[in-house]
Design a protein around this motif. Structure first.
Motif, PDB file in Angstrom:
ATOM      1  N   ALA B  13       0.873  -1.305   0.071  1.00 53.31           N
ATOM      2  CA  ALA B  13      -0.041   0.163  -0.044  1.00 53.31           C
ATOM      3  C   ALA B  13       0.736   1.338  -0.052  1.00 53.31           C
ATOM      4  O   ALA B  13       0.431   2.376  -0.565  1.00 53.31           O
ATOM      5  N   THR B  14       2.008   1.267   0.648  1.00 58.66           N
ATOM      6  CA  THR B  14       3.062   2.267   0.744  1.00 58.66           C
ATOM      7  C   THR B  14       4.191   1.954  -0.353  1.00 58.66           C
ATOM      8  O   THR B  14       5.444   1.878   0.453  1.00 58.66           O
ATOM      9  N   SER B  15       3.983   1.803  -1.349  1.00 57.32           N
ATOM     10  CA  SER B  15       5.018   1.303  -2.349  1.00 57.32           C
ATOM     11  C   SER B  15       5.990   2.463  -2.862  1.00 57.32           C
ATOM     12  O   SER B  15       5.457   3.373  -3.508  1.00 57.32           O
ATOM     13  N   ARG B  16       7.368   2.363  -2.772  1.00 57.61           N
ATOM     14  CA  ARG B  16       8.126   3.079  -3.626  1.00 57.61           C
ATOM     15  C   ARG B  16       7.926   3.110  -5.300  1.00 57.61           C
ATOM     16  O   ARG B  16       8.147   3.963  -5.731  1.00 57.61           O
ATOM     17  N   THR B  17       7.691   1.865  -5.515  1.00 55.21           N
ATOM     18  CA  THR B  17       7.374   1.455  -6.859  1.00 55.21           C
ATOM     19  C   THR B  17       6.248   2.370  -7.520  1.00 55.21           C
ATOM     20  O   THR B  17       6.315   3.019  -8.498  1.00 55.21           O
ATOM     21  N   ALA B  18       5.138   2.410  -6.516  1.00 60.70           N
ATOM     22  CA  ALA B  18       3.886   3.128  -7.001  1.00 60.70           C
ATOM     23  C   ALA B  18       4.251   4.544  -7.052  1.00 60.70           C
ATOM     24  O   ALA B  18       3.930   5.284  -7.890  1.00 60.70           O
ATOM     25  N   ALA B  19       5.030   4.939  -6.012  1.00 56.22           N
ATOM     26  CA  ALA B  19       5.576   6.702  -6.035  1.00 56.22           C
ATOM     27  C   ALA B  19       6.347   6.610  -7.016  1.00 56.22           C
ATOM     28  O   ALA B  19       5.997   7.818  -7.659  1.00 56.22           O
ATOM     29  N   ARG B  39      -2.826   1.178 -10.460  1.00 53.27           N
ATOM     30  CA  ARG B  39      -2.194   0.228  -9.626  1.00 53.27           C
ATOM     31  C   ARG B  39      -2.821  -1.301  -9.737  1.00 53.27           C
ATOM     32  O   ARG B  39      -3.917  -1.330  -9.232  1.00 53.27           O
ATOM     33  N   VAL B  40      -1.946  -2.344  -9.782  1.00 55.37           N
ATOM     34  CA  VAL B  40      -2.694  -3.513 -10.154  1.00 55.37           C
ATOM     35  C   VAL B  40      -3.193  -3.902  -8.857  1.00 55.37           C
ATOM     36  O   VAL B  40      -4.185  -4.615  -8.650  1.00 55.37           O
ATOM     37  N   ARG B  41      -2.656  -3.396  -7.829  1.00 52.65           N
ATOM     38  CA  ARG B  41      -3.455  -4.022  -6.332  1.00 52.65           C
ATOM     39  C   ARG B  41      -4.796  -3.491  -6.020  1.00 52.65           C
ATOM     40  O   ARG B  41      -5.435  -3.893  -5.220  1.00 52.65           O
ATOM     41  N   GLU B  42      -4.960  -2.405  -6.979  1.00 57.27           N
ATOM     42  CA  GLU B  42      -6.373  -2.007  -6.577  1.00 57.27           C
ATOM     43  C   GLU B  42      -7.427  -2.744  -7.521  1.00 57.27           C
ATOM     44  O   GLU B  42      -8.789  -2.266  -7.328  1.00 57.27           O
ATOM     45  N   LEU B  43      -7.058  -3.729  -8.324  1.00 54.90           N
ATOM     46  CA  LEU B  43      -8.107  -4.519  -9.267  1.00 54.90           C
ATOM     47  C   LEU B  43      -8.518  -5.671  -8.303  1.00 54.90           C
ATOM     48  O   LEU B  43      -7.897  -5.734  -7.320  1.00 54.90           O
ATOM     49  N   SER B  75       7.916  -2.736 -11.734  1.00 55.27           N
ATOM     50  CA  SER B  75       7.690  -3.706 -10.683  1.00 55.27           C
ATOM     51  C   SER B  75       8.731  -3.568  -9.593  1.00 55.27           C
ATOM     52  O   SER B  75       9.794  -3.143  -9.939  1.00 55.27           O
ATOM     53  N   PRO B  76       8.378  -3.803  -8.271  1.00 52.54           N
ATOM     54  CA  PRO B  76       9.445  -4.296  -7.507  1.00 52.54           C
ATOM     55  C   PRO B  76      10.361  -5.453  -7.964  1.00 52.54           C
ATOM     56  O   PRO B  76       9.706  -6.394  -8.605  1.00 52.54           O
ATOM     57  N   VAL B  77      11.494  -5.730  -7.582  1.00 54.32           N
ATOM     58  CA  VAL B  77      12.173  -7.129  -7.523  1.00 54.32           C
ATOM     59  C   VAL B  77      11.706  -8.029  -6.452  1.00 54.32           C
ATOM     60  O   VAL B  77      12.058  -7.453  -5.300  1.00 54.32           O
ATOM     61  N   TYR B  78      11.184  -8.869  -6.614  1.00 53.50           N
ATOM     62  CA  TYR B  78      10.831  -9.928  -5.447  1.00 53.50           C
ATOM     63  C   TYR B  78      11.461 -11.502  -6.271  1.00 53.50           C
ATOM     64  O   TYR B  78      11.147 -11.742  -7.183  1.00 53.50           O
ATOM     65  N   LYS B  79      12.277 -11.829  -5.407  1.00 55.45           N
ATOM     66  CA  LYS B  79      12.672 -13.446  -5.443  1.00 55.45           C
ATOM     67  C   LYS B  79      13.197 -13.123  -7.035  1.00 55.45           C
ATOM     68  O   LYS B  79      13.098 -14.110  -7.794  1.00 55.45           O
ATOM     69  N   ALA B 147      11.122  10.100  -0.192  1.00 58.58           N
ATOM     70  CA  ALA B 147       9.807  10.624   0.074  1.00 58.58           C
ATOM     71  C   ALA B 147       9.679  12.251   0.138  1.00 58.58           C
ATOM     72  O   ALA B 147      10.571  12.519   1.223  1.00 58.58           O
ATOM     73  N   VAL B 148       8.919  12.974  -0.116  1.00 62.83           N
ATOM     74  CA  VAL B 148       8.739  14.386  -0.012  1.00 62.83           C
ATOM     75  C   VAL B 148       7.356  14.826   0.175  1.00 62.83           C
ATOM     76  O   VAL B 148       6.654  14.964  -0.969  1.00 62.83           O
TER      77      VAL B 148
END
Lengths: 183, 183, 183, 183
Positions: B13-19, B39-43, B75-79, B147-148
């Motif tokens: 929810a508080t993603s650097r990728t999204a920001a 934001r894919v997470r809102e689908l 995208s963030p890198v995961y694994k 963040a600003v």
């Protein structure tokens, strides 16, 4: 008796990947393994996609991975790689969730053109999860997975090489136990 | 005015990728693009994971991809790869959903050790979606996204190379229009 | 007239990859390009393997890459990737040798199981060389490359998609010139 | 005493990769292995690049690979992947040259940005060679390989994780022997 967790990552309700995973679970039970199969699609979608490991069903799977001696990771090929559904589960596992485990990657697809997805897409993710022994993976053509009632059979030519890979995975697990017990 | 769709694939929810994605959207608007961010997470998670393209929110995104001239895939890198969340959306797009579009891959991660995930993991999936022109992608270290207030700034050293890549992407889109209109 | 350099990376003296590369060179000449073909196997092996860019023949190829507007990179698939011979040449090029160029990857192989080597093996290396526009690559089955006297023809089904890719590459090069001249 | 072949694939005469390979060979000898090191750059370049397995020096290496119980494959990262020199040797090995062997991939590079080359570039090639047990690979930063007279030492922080990987590889080889002898 080395335990095995089978993770099957197809989004589809009537999936060949899932049927193949059950088929391999049967084979592994015959070879003296305690086997549990998990269909990732039956986990709560919202918890899965948000990586919520406090969700009881998700937490239980994370524990099951931690407890297993071996893990079979099965996925259809979508867009030249594993499914997003499978990756959503792998994403929420701890960083070295596969350390010390034997892992067998199995990928299904509609065309031989997808074969290399096993080694170029899925295997690097399993390595990133700390898997120390990813055995030779296998790619199974959809058309070689034949429905027989509720279960599936493998086409003649596909059965022998896949069973060799699966039995090799089982051998690795049986061979490790004494080594670990002795240490 | 070439249109751009920004797909941001972080589960958080508080993603650097999204920001970062919003920050790039601002930059692209200044360069004369109509930009929409998703934001894919809102689908709806269940529709996403089961690949249900009849779900209205999912169907609307599929159409938005089809209508866009350019697509930013973040995208963030995961694994060692893109997030399962992002891949879940890419999985349900039609086979050649990115044909004829310019695509900019942007990946964020906590360590420079993840840089190659752009070219070895994300780019092959974009190619499989028929993307004919995937411009040079970029990897941004989490620690360079500062963040600003509600927005983010990029650290001094990170800003210039990323803006070059983003502006190059914009140039490609502006250059194509006349060519296509003329044909 | 945008110039094109074709690098063909098969170690074999009677290579389908090399014959295909010549065939594509012909097609590109018909589309108004100055085309030069280089068989990497004809470069001095010791200089190539030691990365000796002072060797006159090697130095000349490095300059030819620098001077070209577009580069076709052709390789057979060996062991799930491009040939070591091709990579030996790519290794000794400067870090951003492909920056600003259009690049077309073409890979040949004996089985469709090698298709993904284009996107998972060759393309990341081309990205690392700074290529900003790698067009859609193509995989050609050995059995679709048919000897006709000294030259080759492409099997019916293989010709159209490959020509589309090659012509698209040519279009990119013709479209860029004015853009660059204008700047 | 399980035998190990170390293949070191740097084109450079004064290579950190080669020095690291010798260093690992020493460690493996202390752990009761017969170890032989081969620098690919000392093989005849023309035979190597043309894949001429009748060349006596090349033929001898092919046999040495066949005879080894374990193989260490060491390469610098060039252009986001293994060296062309190393790949030239791997290309001329028989299709399943690594079947039944334990394999340890070790990659060196100037920046942590190259870490994923181990799993995305080198490991798929080793899988294609039939390797059934590729242990966890390792990436070593050039700056962590410190010259001490003719030999090298590893920087404090780099030594322990690399030795763990190397010792794990040795353990796999020692554990396998009895299993194989017993069968």
């Amino acid at each position: 008796m080395p335990s095995i967790l089978v993770l099957s990552g197809s989004p589809s309700a009537t999936s060949r990947t899932a049927a193949l995973a059950e088929h391999l679970a049967l084979r592994l039970r015959e070879r003296d393994h305690r086997v549990r199969t998990i269909r990732v699609r039956e986990l709560p979608p919202a918890a899965l996609l948000s990586g919520d490991t406090r969700d009881p069903a998700v937490a239980e799977v994370v524990e099951a991975v931690a407890a297993a001696d071996g893990v079979v990771v099965a996925s259809p090929v979508y867009k030249a790689a594993y499914s997003g559904l499978l990756k959503s589960l792998l994403d929420l596992l701890p960083q070295f969730a596969l350390a010390g485990k034997a892992v067998l990657p199995v990928v299904t697809g509609g065309s031989p053109a997808h074969v290399l997805a096993v080694d170029y897409a899925l295997r690097p993710v399993l390595s990133a999860l700390g898997a120390h022994h990813v055995v030779q993976g296998w790619f199974v053509l959809d058309s070689h997975i034949v429905a027989v009632g509720d279960a599936v059979e493998l086409a003649e030519g596909a059965r022998r090489p896949l069973y060799e890979v699966v039995d090799g995975f089982s051998d690795v697990l049986h061979a490790r136990r004494p080594l670990i017990d002795a240490s």
